[in-house]
Design a protein around this motif. Structure first.
Motif, PDB file in Angstrom:
ATOM      1  N   LYS A  67       0.815  -1.215   0.000  1.00 59.63           N
ATOM      2  CA  LYS A  67       0.000   0.000   0.000  1.00 59.63           C
ATOM      3  C   LYS A  67       0.849   1.265   0.000  1.00 59.63           C
ATOM      4  N   VAL A  68       2.158   1.099   0.230  1.00 67.81           N
ATOM      5  CA  VAL A  68       3.056   2.229   0.444  1.00 67.81           C
ATOM      6  C   VAL A  68       3.861   2.532  -0.815  1.00 67.81           C
ATOM      7  N   GLY A  69       3.772   3.777  -1.300  1.00 66.75           N
ATOM      8  CA  GLY A  69       4.549   4.181  -2.461  1.00 66.75           C
ATOM      9  C   GLY A  69       6.022   4.292  -2.139  1.00 66.75           C
ATOM     10  N   CYS A  70       6.855   4.179  -3.152  1.00 59.36           N
ATOM     11  CA  CYS A  70       8.297   4.285  -2.966  1.00 59.36           C
ATOM     12  C   CYS A  70       8.649   5.675  -2.427  1.00 59.36           C
ATOM     13  N   GLY A  71       9.628   5.714  -1.550  1.00 57.90           N
ATOM     14  CA  GLY A  71      10.047   6.975  -0.946  1.00 57.90           C
ATOM     15  C   GLY A  71       9.125   7.439   0.164  1.00 57.90           C
ATOM     16  N   SER A  72       8.265   6.564   0.669  1.00 57.31           N
ATOM     17  CA  SER A  72       7.277   6.948   1.678  1.00 57.31           C
ATOM     18  C   SER A  72       7.468   6.199   2.989  1.00 57.31           C
ATOM     19  N   CYS A  73       6.887   6.753   4.039  1.00 53.42           N
ATOM     20  CA  CYS A  73       6.868   6.136   5.376  1.00 53.42           C
ATOM     21  C   CYS A  73       8.268   5.940   5.937  1.00 53.42           C
ATOM     22  N   ASN A  74       9.098   6.951   5.806  1.00 57.17           N
ATOM     23  CA  ASN A  74      10.449   6.914   6.338  1.00 57.17           C
ATOM     24  C   ASN A  74      10.532   7.835   7.543  1.00 57.17           C
ATOM     25  N   GLY A  75      10.787   7.246   8.689  1.00 52.00           N
ATOM     26  CA  GLY A  75      10.866   7.960   9.956  1.00 52.00           C
ATOM     27  C   GLY A  75      10.219   7.111  11.028  1.00 52.00           C
ATOM     28  N   SER A  76      10.635   7.289  12.245  1.00 51.80           N
ATOM     29  CA  SER A  76      10.089   6.491  13.339  1.00 51.80           C
ATOM     30  C   SER A  76       8.580   6.632  13.426  1.00 51.80           C
ATOM     31  N   TYR A  77       7.890   5.501  13.422  1.00 53.96           N
ATOM     32  CA  TYR A  77       6.425   5.416  13.541  1.00 53.96           C
ATOM     33  C   TYR A  77       5.692   6.167  12.431  1.00 53.96           C
ATOM     34  N   ALA A  78       6.360   6.437  11.323  1.00 52.69           N
ATOM     35  CA  ALA A  78       5.803   7.268  10.246  1.00 52.69           C
ATOM     36  C   ALA A  78       4.427   6.814   9.785  1.00 52.69           C
ATOM     37  N   CYS A  79       4.252   5.531   9.520  1.00 50.36           N
ATOM     38  CA  CYS A  79       2.970   5.020   9.016  1.00 50.36           C
ATOM     39  C   CYS A  79       2.427   3.912   9.907  1.00 50.36           C
ATOM     40  N   ASN A  80       2.931   3.805  11.098  1.00 51.35           N
ATOM     41  CA  ASN A  80       2.501   2.786  12.041  1.00 51.35           C
ATOM     42  C   ASN A  80       0.991   2.859  12.214  1.00 51.35           C
ATOM     43  N   GLY A  81       0.303   1.755  11.949  1.00 51.86           N
ATOM     44  CA  GLY A  81      -1.147   1.693  12.143  1.00 51.86           C
ATOM     45  C   GLY A  81      -1.970   2.302  11.022  1.00 51.86           C
ATOM     46  N   SER A  95      -4.073   3.360   0.366  1.00 50.94           N
ATOM     47  CA  SER A  95      -2.807   3.643  -0.310  1.00 50.94           C
ATOM     48  C   SER A  95      -2.149   4.927   0.186  1.00 50.94           C
ATOM     49  N   ILE A  96      -0.829   4.910   0.090  1.00 51.19           N
ATOM     50  CA  ILE A  96      -0.003   6.080   0.396  1.00 51.19           C
ATOM     51  C   ILE A  96       0.835   6.331  -0.851  1.00 51.19           C
ATOM     52  N   GLY A  97       0.724   7.524  -1.415  1.00 54.18           N
ATOM     53  CA  GLY A  97       1.447   7.858  -2.640  1.00 54.18           C
ATOM     54  C   GLY A  97       2.942   7.989  -2.447  1.00 54.18           C
ATOM     55  N   GLU A  98       3.629   8.096  -3.545  1.00 47.60           N
ATOM     56  CA  GLU A  98       5.085   8.214  -3.553  1.00 47.60           C
ATOM     57  C   GLU A  98       5.532   9.483  -2.818  1.00 47.60           C
ATOM     58  N   ASN A  99       6.653   9.371  -2.096  1.00 49.33           N
ATOM     59  CA  ASN A  99       7.246  10.499  -1.351  1.00 49.33           C
ATOM     60  C   ASN A  99       6.282  11.123  -0.339  1.00 49.33           C
ATOM     61  N   SER A 100       5.586  10.310   0.425  1.00 46.47           N
ATOM     62  CA  SER A 100       4.623  10.821   1.408  1.00 46.47           C
ATOM     63  C   SER A 100       4.880  10.224   2.789  1.00 46.47           C
ATOM     64  N   CYS A 101       4.388  10.902   3.798  1.00 45.70           N
ATOM     65  CA  CYS A 101       4.427  10.418   5.186  1.00 45.70           C
ATOM     66  C   CYS A 101       5.854  10.201   5.682  1.00 45.70           C
ATOM     67  N   ASN A 102       6.707  11.177   5.455  1.00 44.89           N
ATOM     68  CA  ASN A 102       8.100  11.065   5.862  1.00 44.89           C
ATOM     69  C   ASN A 102       8.421  11.999   7.013  1.00 44.89           C
ATOM     70  N   ASP A 103       8.488  11.460   8.173  1.00 45.89           N
ATOM     71  CA  ASP A 103       8.978  12.123   9.384  1.00 45.89           C
ATOM     72  C   ASP A 103       8.386  11.379  10.568  1.00 45.89           C
ATOM     73  N   TYR A 104       8.833  11.720  11.719  1.00 49.90           N
ATOM     74  CA  TYR A 104       8.394  11.113  12.965  1.00 49.90           C
ATOM     75  C   TYR A 104       6.874  11.247  13.109  1.00 49.90           C
ATOM     76  N   TYR A 105       6.159  10.123  13.233  1.00 47.51           N
ATOM     77  CA  TYR A 105       4.693  10.068  13.399  1.00 47.51           C
ATOM     78  C   TYR A 105       3.911  10.730  12.259  1.00 47.51           C
ATOM     79  N   ALA A 106       4.488  10.889  11.087  1.00 49.60           N
ATOM     80  CA  ALA A 106       3.841  11.640   9.996  1.00 49.60           C
ATOM     81  C   ALA A 106       2.418  11.175   9.694  1.00 49.60           C
ATOM     82  N   CYS A 107       2.209   9.875   9.552  1.00 50.92           N
ATOM     83  CA  CYS A 107       0.870   9.345   9.226  1.00 50.92           C
ATOM     84  C   CYS A 107       0.458   8.270  10.229  1.00 50.92           C
ATOM     85  N   PHE A 108       0.926   8.390  11.436  1.00 50.26           N
ATOM     86  CA  PHE A 108       0.610   7.441  12.503  1.00 50.26           C
ATOM     87  C   PHE A 108      -0.897   7.340  12.681  1.00 50.26           C
ATOM     88  N   ASN A 109      -1.440   6.120  12.588  1.00 52.05           N
ATOM     89  CA  ASN A 109      -2.872   5.842  12.750  1.00 52.05           C
ATOM     90  C   ASN A 109      -3.779   6.626  11.811  1.00 52.05           C
TER      91      ASN A 109
END
Length: 174
Positions: free
Chosen positions: A58-72, A77-91
């Protein structure tokens, strides 16, 4: 020496005799290498528990990089280069997060709406943007300053302050 036949082995391996339990949760233990849409190499799900509970497909390349970025993350879907940083898209739980979105600390933490391309790129920009708080889908290229669309324009939960251990009248003055 006795060896099980194929039927016996398959029956044993399919049983719960070993106490093996199946989990519906996914735990990603290392970054996943991928290819960006422009052909360059990238990574996704890089960071402590970055994609725990998320199907990496479900995760695009370059996405969900960072502690707990996409946890939960519970959306589709998550597009390319998204949700990058601490807790960016948590839950976060909206159906989709567009590419190049939700890139800062807690940018889309707990949001349950669809987020358009190039949106919510600031700290807590779309933090707790939820339908229960009157939130609607976020269109492309919007909510890109800190706290701009947090809590859907409603009142965000108050984070309790720690009381001083000395009463204010007894605190030293300068």
């Amino acid at each position: 020496q006795w060896k099980p036949n194929q039927d016996e082995e398959e029956n044993f391996n399919g049983s719960t005799a070993l106490g093996i339990l199946q989990s519906t949760k996914t735990r990603i233990l290392a970054a996943i290498t991928c290819t960006m849409s422009n052909g360059s190499p990238g990574t996704k799900c890089d960071g402590t528990s970055a994609c725990d509970g998320v199907d990496p497909e479900k995760v695009g390349c370059g996405s969900c990089n960072g502690s707990y970025a996409c946890n939960g993350f519970g959306g589709a879907s998550i597009g390319e280069n998204s949700c990058n940083d601490y807790y960016a898209c948590f839950n976060a739980d909206g159906d989709s997060i567009g590419k190049n979105s939700c890139n800062k600390y807690s940018a889309c933490f707990g949001a349950d709406v669809n987020i358009g391309e190039g949106s919510c790129n600031a700290s807590r920009a779309c933090f707790l943007h939820q339908t229960s708080r009157g939130g609607a889908d976020i269109t492309a290229s919007t909510c890109n300053t800190a706290n701009e669309c947090d809590c859907a324009g409603g009142t965000c939960p108050v984070i309790p302050m720690v009381s001083p251990t000395v009463s204010p009248s007894k605190m030293p003055t300068t």
